[in-house]
Design a protein around this motif. Structure first.
Motif, PDB file in Angstrom:
ATOM      1  N   GLY A  10       0.800  -1.224   0.000  1.00 25.66           N
ATOM      2  CA  GLY A  10       0.000   0.000   0.000  1.00 25.66           C
ATOM      3  C   GLY A  10       0.829   1.268   0.000  1.00 25.66           C
ATOM      4  N   LYS A  11       2.152   1.097  -0.050  1.00 25.37           N
ATOM      5  CA  LYS A  11       3.078   2.230  -0.149  1.00 25.37           C
ATOM      6  C   LYS A  11       4.110   1.859  -1.202  1.00 25.37           C
ATOM      7  CE  LYS A  11       4.258   1.263   4.070  1.00 25.37           C
ATOM      8  NZ  LYS A  11       4.549   1.110   5.491  1.00 25.37           N
ATOM      9  N   LEU A  12       4.774   2.880  -1.738  1.00 22.85           N
ATOM     10  CA  LEU A  12       5.911   2.616  -2.611  1.00 22.85           C
ATOM     11  C   LEU A  12       7.159   2.797  -1.747  1.00 22.85           C
ATOM     12  CD1 LEU A  12       6.935   2.104  -5.529  1.00 22.85           C
ATOM     13  CD2 LEU A  12       7.047   4.575  -5.795  1.00 22.85           C
ATOM     14  N   THR A  13       7.815   1.699  -1.410  1.00 21.19           N
ATOM     15  CA  THR A  13       9.002   1.804  -0.554  1.00 21.19           C
ATOM     16  C   THR A  13      10.249   1.948  -1.423  1.00 21.19           C
ATOM     17  OG1 THR A  13       8.969  -0.585  -0.397  1.00 21.19           O
ATOM     18  CG2 THR A  13       8.109   0.629   1.495  1.00 21.19           C
ATOM     19  N   THR A  14      11.095   2.912  -1.050  1.00 15.35           N
ATOM     20  CA  THR A  14      12.302   3.232  -1.813  1.00 15.35           C
ATOM     21  C   THR A  14      13.524   3.021  -0.936  1.00 15.35           C
ATOM     22  OG1 THR A  14      11.121   4.972  -3.015  1.00 15.35           O
ATOM     23  CG2 THR A  14      13.519   5.064  -3.064  1.00 15.35           C
ATOM     24  N   CYS A  15      14.428   2.167  -1.366  1.00 17.91           N
ATOM     25  CA  CYS A  15      15.713   2.049  -0.681  1.00 17.91           C
ATOM     26  C   CYS A  15      16.667   3.111  -1.223  1.00 17.91           C
ATOM     27  CB  CYS A  15      16.324   0.662  -0.894  1.00 17.91           C
ATOM     28  SG  CYS A  15      15.710  -0.595   0.233  1.00 17.91           S
ATOM     29  N   VAL A  42       6.150   8.781  -9.443  1.00 16.82           N
ATOM     30  CA  VAL A  42       5.715   7.394  -9.636  1.00 16.82           C
ATOM     31  C   VAL A  42       4.665   7.038  -8.583  1.00 16.82           C
ATOM     32  CG1 VAL A  42       6.434   4.980  -9.712  1.00 16.82           C
ATOM     33  CG2 VAL A  42       7.974   6.765 -10.608  1.00 16.82           C
ATOM     34  N   ALA A  43       4.951   7.413  -7.325  1.00 15.55           N
ATOM     35  CA  ALA A  43       4.010   7.108  -6.233  1.00 15.55           C
ATOM     36  C   ALA A  43       2.650   7.750  -6.510  1.00 15.55           C
ATOM     37  CB  ALA A  43       4.580   7.587  -4.894  1.00 15.55           C
ATOM     38  N   VAL A  48      -0.296   6.139  -4.261  1.00 22.32           N
ATOM     39  CA  VAL A  48       0.189   5.705  -2.937  1.00 22.32           C
ATOM     40  C   VAL A  48       1.250   6.712  -2.486  1.00 22.32           C
ATOM     41  CG1 VAL A  48      -0.248   3.257  -3.375  1.00 22.32           C
ATOM     42  CG2 VAL A  48       2.002   4.222  -3.940  1.00 22.32           C
ATOM     43  N   LYS A  49       1.641   6.594  -1.223  1.00 25.58           N
ATOM     44  CA  LYS A  49       2.714   7.449  -0.712  1.00 25.58           C
ATOM     45  C   LYS A  49       4.057   6.720  -0.845  1.00 25.58           C
ATOM     46  CE  LYS A  49       0.786  11.055   1.846  1.00 25.58           C
ATOM     47  NZ  LYS A  49      -0.032  11.403   0.654  1.00 25.58           N
ATOM     48  N   GLN A  50       5.118   7.518  -1.020  1.00 25.02           N
ATOM     49  CA  GLN A  50       6.465   6.945  -1.021  1.00 25.02           C
ATOM     50  C   GLN A  50       6.978   6.885   0.420  1.00 25.02           C
ATOM     51  OE1 GLN A  50      10.987   7.794  -2.768  1.00 25.02           O
ATOM     52  NE2 GLN A  50       9.455   9.381  -2.999  1.00 25.02           N
ATOM     53  N   GLU A  51       7.578   5.745   0.776  1.00 23.05           N
ATOM     54  CA  GLU A  51       8.257   5.641   2.071  1.00 23.05           C
ATOM     55  C   GLU A  51       9.719   5.287   1.814  1.00 23.05           C
ATOM     56  OE1 GLU A  51       6.325   3.674   5.563  1.00 23.05           O
ATOM     57  OE2 GLU A  51       8.005   2.280   5.247  1.00 23.05           O
ATOM     58  N   ILE A  52      10.625   6.099   2.390  1.00 22.72           N
ATOM     59  CA  ILE A  52      12.043   5.932   2.080  1.00 22.72           C
ATOM     60  C   ILE A  52      12.750   5.166   3.196  1.00 22.72           C
ATOM     61  CG2 ILE A  52      14.203   7.170   1.646  1.00 22.72           C
ATOM     62  CD1 ILE A  52      12.486   9.382   0.358  1.00 22.72           C
ATOM     63  N   THR A  70      12.998  -5.833   0.639  1.00 19.20           N
ATOM     64  CA  THR A  70      13.111  -4.732   1.589  1.00 19.20           C
ATOM     65  C   THR A  70      12.433  -3.493   1.022  1.00 19.20           C
ATOM     66  OG1 THR A  70      15.190  -5.645   2.375  1.00 19.20           O
ATOM     67  CG2 THR A  70      14.771  -3.331   2.925  1.00 19.20           C
ATOM     68  N   CYS A  71      12.538  -3.327  -0.302  1.00 20.09           N
ATOM     69  CA  CYS A  71      11.946  -2.156  -0.961  1.00 20.09           C
ATOM     70  C   CYS A  71      11.370  -2.550  -2.315  1.00 20.09           C
ATOM     71  CB  CYS A  71      13.019  -1.095  -1.207  1.00 20.09           C
ATOM     72  SG  CYS A  71      13.710  -0.426   0.301  1.00 20.09           S
TER      73      CYS A  71
END
Ligand code: GLN
Length: 229
Positions: A10-15, A42-43, A48-52, A70-71
């Motif tokens: 539900g989020k876009l996770t970014t490493c 992109v998010a 969705v929201k980006q989570e870094i 992980t991401c």
């Protein structure tokens, strides 16, 4: 509703790996930068929201963080290389870079040959480290885990010079007039946003967002915000 089929939670996770300004750095409680703004496009396309996630560069560039989920994506001023492409998949290029040399102002180091017998700072796991290993013959390479440690080693004179990407070094020099960028090495690098191997749906979505943003001026606006003109 949000297009969550392409992301894991539900989020876009970014490493990423901090600090690497102007591509990513902390500003108060927020993480901001050129890469952050691009991945936000992109998010928002996915609603969705980006989570870094701040994590060592080694696990990003080796593909480990992506392939262990992980991401969803990695955006870290990361150069597209043939070796890395074996372990992760890259978007189309979004930025060009070359390796460059940072010294204290007034020092006579303009080529790698000038660093023979001197200490040269490199950042672990980067293309700059690989380039120095091949080309800085006779220099003593001193490895640092992140860019912040590398530039402060140059500034305080622990090393004669440091090698890293031109964009981040010019950004550092702006606020540190006691340092200088004395050389660029034309390594012809291109940054890509990475996804785990085989995640073509997300990779294509990123490519589409990048292409649209280049066409409609959003990419240029983000570029001017972080690099001026
Ligand atoms: N562009 C360089 C590389 O990909 C450095 C990236 C970084 O340190 N974040 O190796």
């Amino acid at each position: 509703g949000p297009d969550i089929s392409l992301v894991k939670s539900g989020k876009l996770t970014t490493c990423t790996h901090l600090p690497y300004p102007p591509f990513q750095s902390r500003q108060g409680k927020k993480i901001v930068g050129f890469d952050v703004d691009l991945v936000d496009l992109v998010a928002s396309e996915l609603k969705v929201k980006q989570e870094i996630v701040d994590t060592p560069f080694e696990g990003i560039q080796s593909g480990e963080d992506l392939n262990t989920s992980t991401c969803d994506v990695a955006a870290a001023g990361m150069t597209i290389t043939a070796v890395r492409e074996k372990n992760l998949d890259f978007s189309r290029p979004y930025f060009e870079a070359t390796q460059a040399l940072l010294t204290r102002k007034g020092k006579p180091y303009r080529t790698l040959a000038d660093l023979k017998g001197k200490r040269l700072a490199v950042q672990q796991g980067t293309t700059g480290e690989t380039y120095a290993q091949k080309r800085a013959v006779g220099a003593t390479l001193v490895q640092f885990e992140d860019l912040g440690l590398l530039v402060s080693a140059v500034k305080t004179g622990q090393v004669a010079a440091g090698i890293n990407d031109n964009g981040v070094l010019y950004d550092f020099v702006k606020d540190n007039p006691d340092t200088d960028v004395t050389a660029e090495f034309s390594t012809g690098e291109k940054y890509g946003i990475a996804v785990r191997t085989g995640n073509d749906a997300l990779r294509k979505k990123i490519n589409q967002v990048l292409a649209d943003a280049k066409k409609d001026g959003r990419y240029d606006r983000i570029y001017r915000k972080w690099f001026g003109t």
